[in-house]
Motif scaffolding. Structure first.
Motif, PDB file in Angstrom:
ATOM      1  N   ARG A 110       0.838  -1.184   0.000  1.00  0.00           N
ATOM      2  CA  ARG A 110       0.000   0.000   0.000  1.00  0.00           C
ATOM      3  C   ARG A 110       0.879   1.243   0.000  1.00  0.00           C
ATOM      4  NH1 ARG A 110      -4.337  -1.100   4.698  1.00  0.00           N
ATOM      5  NH2 ARG A 110      -2.611  -2.298   5.526  1.00  0.00           N
ATOM      6  N   VAL A 111       0.361   2.315  -0.572  1.00  0.00           N
ATOM      7  CA  VAL A 111       1.166   3.526  -0.748  1.00  0.00           C
ATOM      8  C   VAL A 111       0.453   4.744  -0.170  1.00  0.00           C
ATOM      9  CG1 VAL A 111       2.204   5.109  -2.420  1.00  0.00           C
ATOM     10  CG2 VAL A 111       2.277   2.628  -2.839  1.00  0.00           C
ATOM     11  N   MET A 112       1.198   5.515   0.610  1.00  0.00           N
ATOM     12  CA  MET A 112       0.792   6.858   1.000  1.00  0.00           C
ATOM     13  C   MET A 112       1.746   7.848   0.342  1.00  0.00           C
ATOM     14  SD  MET A 112       0.854   8.857   4.683  1.00  0.00           S
ATOM     15  CE  MET A 112      -0.225   7.691   5.528  1.00  0.00           C
ATOM     16  N   VAL A 113       1.210   8.866  -0.295  1.00  0.00           N
ATOM     17  CA  VAL A 113       2.024   9.982  -0.775  1.00  0.00           C
ATOM     18  C   VAL A 113       2.070  11.003   0.352  1.00  0.00           C
ATOM     19  CG1 VAL A 113       2.222  11.822  -2.477  1.00  0.00           C
ATOM     20  CG2 VAL A 113       1.448   9.539  -3.187  1.00  0.00           C
ATOM     21  N   LYS A 114       3.273  11.345   0.786  1.00  0.00           N
ATOM     22  CA  LYS A 114       3.449  12.112   2.030  1.00  0.00           C
ATOM     23  C   LYS A 114       4.467  13.235   1.800  1.00  0.00           C
ATOM     24  CE  LYS A 114       4.834  11.042   6.851  1.00  0.00           C
ATOM     25  NZ  LYS A 114       6.291  11.270   6.916  1.00  0.00           N
ATOM     26  N   PRO A 115       4.023  14.387   1.337  1.00  0.00           N
ATOM     27  CA  PRO A 115       4.968  15.475   1.061  1.00  0.00           C
ATOM     28  C   PRO A 115       5.632  16.015   2.321  1.00  0.00           C
ATOM     29  CG  PRO A 115       2.693  16.220   0.808  1.00  0.00           C
ATOM     30  CD  PRO A 115       2.631  14.744   0.997  1.00  0.00           C
ATOM     31  N   HIS A 116       6.910  16.342   2.175  1.00  0.00           N
ATOM     32  CA  HIS A 116       7.691  16.997   3.225  1.00  0.00           C
ATOM     33  C   HIS A 116       8.262  18.293   2.656  1.00  0.00           C
ATOM     34  CE1 HIS A 116       8.792  13.353   5.976  1.00  0.00           C
ATOM     35  NE2 HIS A 116       7.605  13.177   5.409  1.00  0.00           N
ATOM     36  N   VAL A 117       8.318  19.321   3.477  1.00  0.00           N
ATOM     37  CA  VAL A 117       8.948  20.573   3.066  1.00  0.00           C
ATOM     38  C   VAL A 117      10.360  20.626   3.633  1.00  0.00           C
ATOM     39  CG1 VAL A 117       8.826  23.091   3.067  1.00  0.00           C
ATOM     40  CG2 VAL A 117       6.710  21.746   3.031  1.00  0.00           C
ATOM     41  N   TRP A 118      11.315  20.853   2.764  1.00  0.00           N
ATOM     42  CA  TRP A 118      12.716  20.985   3.165  1.00  0.00           C
ATOM     43  C   TRP A 118      13.080  22.468   3.167  1.00  0.00           C
ATOM     44  CZ3 TRP A 118      17.471  20.931  -0.332  1.00  0.00           C
ATOM     45  CH2 TRP A 118      18.642  20.926   0.441  1.00  0.00           C
ATOM     46  N   PRO A 120      16.418  24.842   4.108  1.00  0.00           N
ATOM     47  CA  PRO A 120      17.847  24.741   4.416  1.00  0.00           C
ATOM     48  C   PRO A 120      18.169  25.154   5.855  1.00  0.00           C
ATOM     49  CG  PRO A 120      17.544  25.725   2.259  1.00  0.00           C
ATOM     50  CD  PRO A 120      16.171  25.616   2.872  1.00  0.00           C
ATOM     51  N   GLN A 121      18.973  24.329   6.520  1.00  0.00           N
ATOM     52  CA  GLN A 121      19.501  24.588   7.857  1.00  0.00           C
ATOM     53  C   GLN A 121      18.450  24.559   8.966  1.00  0.00           C
ATOM     54  OE1 GLN A 121      22.800  24.580   8.012  1.00  0.00           O
ATOM     55  NE2 GLN A 121      22.739  24.420   5.780  1.00  0.00           N
ATOM     56  N   THR A 122      17.220  24.164   8.653  1.00  0.00           N
ATOM     57  CA  THR A 122      16.202  24.093   9.695  1.00  0.00           C
ATOM     58  C   THR A 122      15.190  23.027   9.313  1.00  0.00           C
ATOM     59  OG1 THR A 122      14.652  25.393  11.033  1.00  0.00           O
ATOM     60  CG2 THR A 122      14.882  26.037   8.717  1.00  0.00           C
ATOM     61  N   TRP A 123      13.918  23.190   9.679  1.00  0.00           N
ATOM     62  CA  TRP A 123      12.931  22.146   9.405  1.00  0.00           C
ATOM     63  C   TRP A 123      11.571  22.763   9.147  1.00  0.00           C
ATOM     64  CZ3 TRP A 123       9.263  20.179  13.376  1.00  0.00           C
ATOM     65  CH2 TRP A 123       9.224  20.997  14.517  1.00  0.00           C
ATOM     66  N   ALA A 124      10.607  21.927   8.728  1.00  0.00           N
ATOM     67  CA  ALA A 124       9.305  22.439   8.301  1.00  0.00           C
ATOM     68  C   ALA A 124       8.569  23.151   9.423  1.00  0.00           C
ATOM     69  CB  ALA A 124       8.456  21.296   7.761  1.00  0.00           C
ATOM     70  N   GLY A 125       8.777  22.726  10.674  1.00  0.00           N
ATOM     71  CA  GLY A 125       8.105  23.357  11.792  1.00  0.00           C
ATOM     72  C   GLY A 125       8.515  24.794  12.028  1.00  0.00           C
ATOM     73  N   LEU A 163      -1.815  15.499   3.808  1.00  0.00           N
ATOM     74  CA  LEU A 163      -1.891  16.905   3.429  1.00  0.00           C
ATOM     75  C   LEU A 163      -0.562  17.615   3.645  1.00  0.00           C
ATOM     76  CD1 LEU A 163      -5.290  17.773   5.084  1.00  0.00           C
ATOM     77  CD2 LEU A 163      -4.852  17.739   2.626  1.00  0.00           C
ATOM     78  N   GLY A 164       0.191  17.155   4.631  1.00  0.00           N
ATOM     79  CA  GLY A 164       1.467  17.764   4.956  1.00  0.00           C
ATOM     80  C   GLY A 164       2.080  17.066   6.142  1.00  0.00           C
ATOM     81  N   THR A 165       3.278  17.516   6.501  1.00  0.00           N
ATOM     82  CA  THR A 165       4.029  16.892   7.583  1.00  0.00           C
ATOM     83  C   THR A 165       4.667  17.973   8.447  1.00  0.00           C
ATOM     84  OG1 THR A 165       4.552  15.008   6.132  1.00  0.00           O
ATOM     85  CG2 THR A 165       5.879  15.254   8.131  1.00  0.00           C
ATOM     86  N   GLU A 166       4.215  18.071   9.703  1.00  0.00           N
ATOM     87  CA  GLU A 166       4.816  18.954  10.711  1.00  0.00           C
ATOM     88  C   GLU A 166       4.850  20.425  10.304  1.00  0.00           C
ATOM     89  OE1 GLU A 166       7.846  15.782  12.821  1.00  0.00           O
ATOM     90  OE2 GLU A 166       8.652  17.110  11.284  1.00  0.00           O
ATOM     91  N   LEU A 167       3.788  20.911   9.684  1.00  0.00           N
ATOM     92  CA  LEU A 167       3.717  22.311   9.267  1.00  0.00           C
ATOM     93  C   LEU A 167       3.083  23.164  10.361  1.00  0.00           C
ATOM     94  CD1 LEU A 167       2.513  21.686   5.603  1.00  0.00           C
ATOM     95  CD2 LEU A 167       4.834  22.286   6.355  1.00  0.00           C
ATOM     96  N   ARG A 168       3.606  23.034  11.576  1.00  0.00           N
ATOM     97  CA  ARG A 168       2.924  23.589  12.742  1.00  0.00           C
ATOM     98  C   ARG A 168       2.843  25.109  12.744  1.00  0.00           C
ATOM     99  NH1 ARG A 168       7.047  22.812  17.886  1.00  0.00           N
ATOM    100  NH2 ARG A 168       8.747  24.092  17.086  1.00  0.00           N
ATOM    101  N   GLY A 169       3.706  25.787  11.987  1.00  0.00           N
ATOM    102  CA  GLY A 169       3.665  27.245  11.952  1.00  0.00           C
ATOM    103  C   GLY A 169       2.579  27.811  11.068  1.00  0.00           C
ATOM    104  N   VAL A 170       2.015  26.982  10.195  1.00  0.00           N
ATOM    105  CA  VAL A 170       0.993  27.465   9.259  1.00  0.00           C
ATOM    106  C   VAL A 170      -0.268  26.602   9.276  1.00  0.00           C
ATOM    107  CG1 VAL A 170       2.607  28.612   7.686  1.00  0.00           C
ATOM    108  CG2 VAL A 170       2.106  26.179   7.371  1.00  0.00           C
ATOM    109  N   SER A 171      -0.286  25.524  10.048  1.00  0.00           N
ATOM    110  CA  SER A 171      -1.416  24.596  10.003  1.00  0.00           C
ATOM    111  C   SER A 171      -2.676  25.149  10.670  1.00  0.00           C
ATOM    112  CB  SER A 171      -1.043  23.256  10.645  1.00  0.00           C
ATOM    113  OG  SER A 171      -0.652  23.420  11.999  1.00  0.00           O
ATOM    114  N   GLY A 172      -2.584  26.264  11.359  1.00  0.00           N
ATOM    115  CA  GLY A 172      -3.753  26.862  11.972  1.00  0.00           C
ATOM    116  C   GLY A 172      -4.523  27.799  11.070  1.00  0.00           C
ATOM    117  N   ASP A 173      -4.039  28.013   9.861  1.00  0.00           N
ATOM    118  CA  ASP A 173      -4.695  28.963   8.958  1.00  0.00           C
ATOM    119  C   ASP A 173      -6.042  28.402   8.486  1.00  0.00           C
ATOM    120  OD1 ASP A 173      -5.311  30.438   6.381  1.00  0.00           O
ATOM    121  OD2 ASP A 173      -3.444  31.436   6.940  1.00  0.00           O
ATOM    122  N   PRO A 174      -7.105  29.213   8.512  1.00  0.00           N
ATOM    123  CA  PRO A 174      -8.424  28.726   8.066  1.00  0.00           C
ATOM    124  C   PRO A 174      -8.476  28.352   6.596  1.00  0.00           C
ATOM    125  CG  PRO A 174      -8.484  31.094   8.537  1.00  0.00           C
ATOM    126  CD  PRO A 174      -7.178  30.587   9.054  1.00  0.00           C
TER     127      PRO A 174
END
Length: 333
Positions: A110-118, A120-125, A163-174
């Motif tokens: 089974r396959v999940m497509v799971k985008p990650h945002v890279w 540089p020098q930090t992380w998606a959060g 939908l995304g992975t660890e986008l905690r800085g923007v995941s609260g947007d309506p």
């Protein structure tokens, strides 16, 4: 966070309150009656692109260890945490992702497509914006990329999409409510979001719109093995009280002291290899989660290169390490 290389995660463990309310999700949304997702997050390497014979050998080995699922990860890229110019990276092209889905499904995975945002020098959060209009621009760009991935995932028969992975800085947007509606118009499989383990899930305005929520699970576990099993048992019990939940990521390095900060990457701290600590911690986690009925688990991580890992490696991959036997005992049983 430089996810092509490793998984660095920061935050404060707030599992007790961070997952509240999930018991309101309908049972049908959790995939009840189906075999649980038992697999890995697969990282494509340049010498073994998705769809290649080398990648097939890696996936066949995974299947032989009891794995029935893979997350295929297209990397998105942006220049800085506050720069809205996000694009689909070139580490995994659309054609390669398409080939990877076909290959994995052809092997019965089974396959999940799971985008990650890279970033540089930090992380998606760390993604966050202060200039007027930048967050709206970022979300519009992200939406376009996500809808493209949703169409591709649907066309190739992927069973799940994050939908995304660890986008905690923007995941609260309506704006996510509209994004989810547009994604559902294009993808009919299971829809999830992989929240950071610091309580992000409790803050999601759209969690009731998910088929099932997921988290990345990297809480600190102490400086040594003393009390390790008890701490993991308590954390697993807390998770189980919150309702249906997938473990979208779970892992740690095969390195001395890695249980203290399981999110820590080799770039952040040099350490001698220690496959034993990785195997012991994963064994504790898989035992505790299974006992609590949390059986949908995707480990971090596995490479498309069948020769990756090994006894001297200190990264997260399970390949060629004692953790492989742990995976087989829990997943193939």
């Amino acid at each position: 966070m430089r996810r092509e290389h490793s998984a660095s995660r920061r935050g404060i463990l707030k599992l007790g309150t961070g997952l509240a309310g999930l018991g309101l999700l309908p049972t049908a949304c959790t995939g009840a009656g189906k075999a649980p997702w038992r697999g890995v997050n697969l990282i494509a390497t340049p010498n073994a692109p998705l769809g290649s014979p080398a990648c097939e050998r890696s996936l066949r080995h995974l299947r032989g260890l009891g794995g029935n699922s893979v997350c295929l990860i297209p990397f998105l890229w942006q220049p800085a945490p506050d720069d809205p110019r996000i694009v689909l990276g070139d580490a995994v092209s659309r054609d390669q992702l398409r080939a990877g889905i076909r290959q994995a499904r052809g092997l019965g995975l089974r396959v999940m497509v799971k985008p990650h945002v890279w970033v540089p020098q930090t992380w998606a959060g760390a993604i966050g914006f202060t200039r007027t209009g930048d967050q709206a621009e970022w979300l519009a760009r992200y939406r376009a990329i996500l809808l493209d991935l949703a169409r591709l995932a649907q066309a190739e028969g992927a069973e799940a999409l994050a939908l995304g992975t660890e986008l905690r800085g923007v995941s609260g947007d309506p704006a996510w409510t509209d994004i989810i509606g547009a994604v559902r118009d294009r993808f009919r499989g299971t829809l999830t979001y992989v929240a950071h383990w610091d309580g992000e899930l409790d803050r999601l305005p759209f969690r009731a719109l998910l088929d099932v929520p997921a988290i990345s699970l990297y809480p600190p576990l102490g400086p040594d093995d003393a009390g390790l099993g008890g701490r993991i048992d308590a954390l697993a019990a807390t998770l189980a009280r919150q309702g249906p939940l997938w473990i979208g990521e779970l892992g740690l390095r095969s390195a001395v002291g890695s249980q203290a900060k399981p999110w820590e990457s080799p770039e952040e701290r040099e350490a001698h290899p220690d496959g034993g600590v990785q195997a012991r911690v994963l064994d504790h986690w898989l035992t505790a989660l299974n006992r609590q009925g949390l059986r949908d688990i995707l480990l971090w991580r596995w490479f498309s290169d069948p020769d990756a890992g090994g006894a001297r490696d200190t990264d997260f991959t399970l390949q060629g390490k004692p953790a492989e036997a742990v995976m087989k005992r829990h997943f193939a049983g």
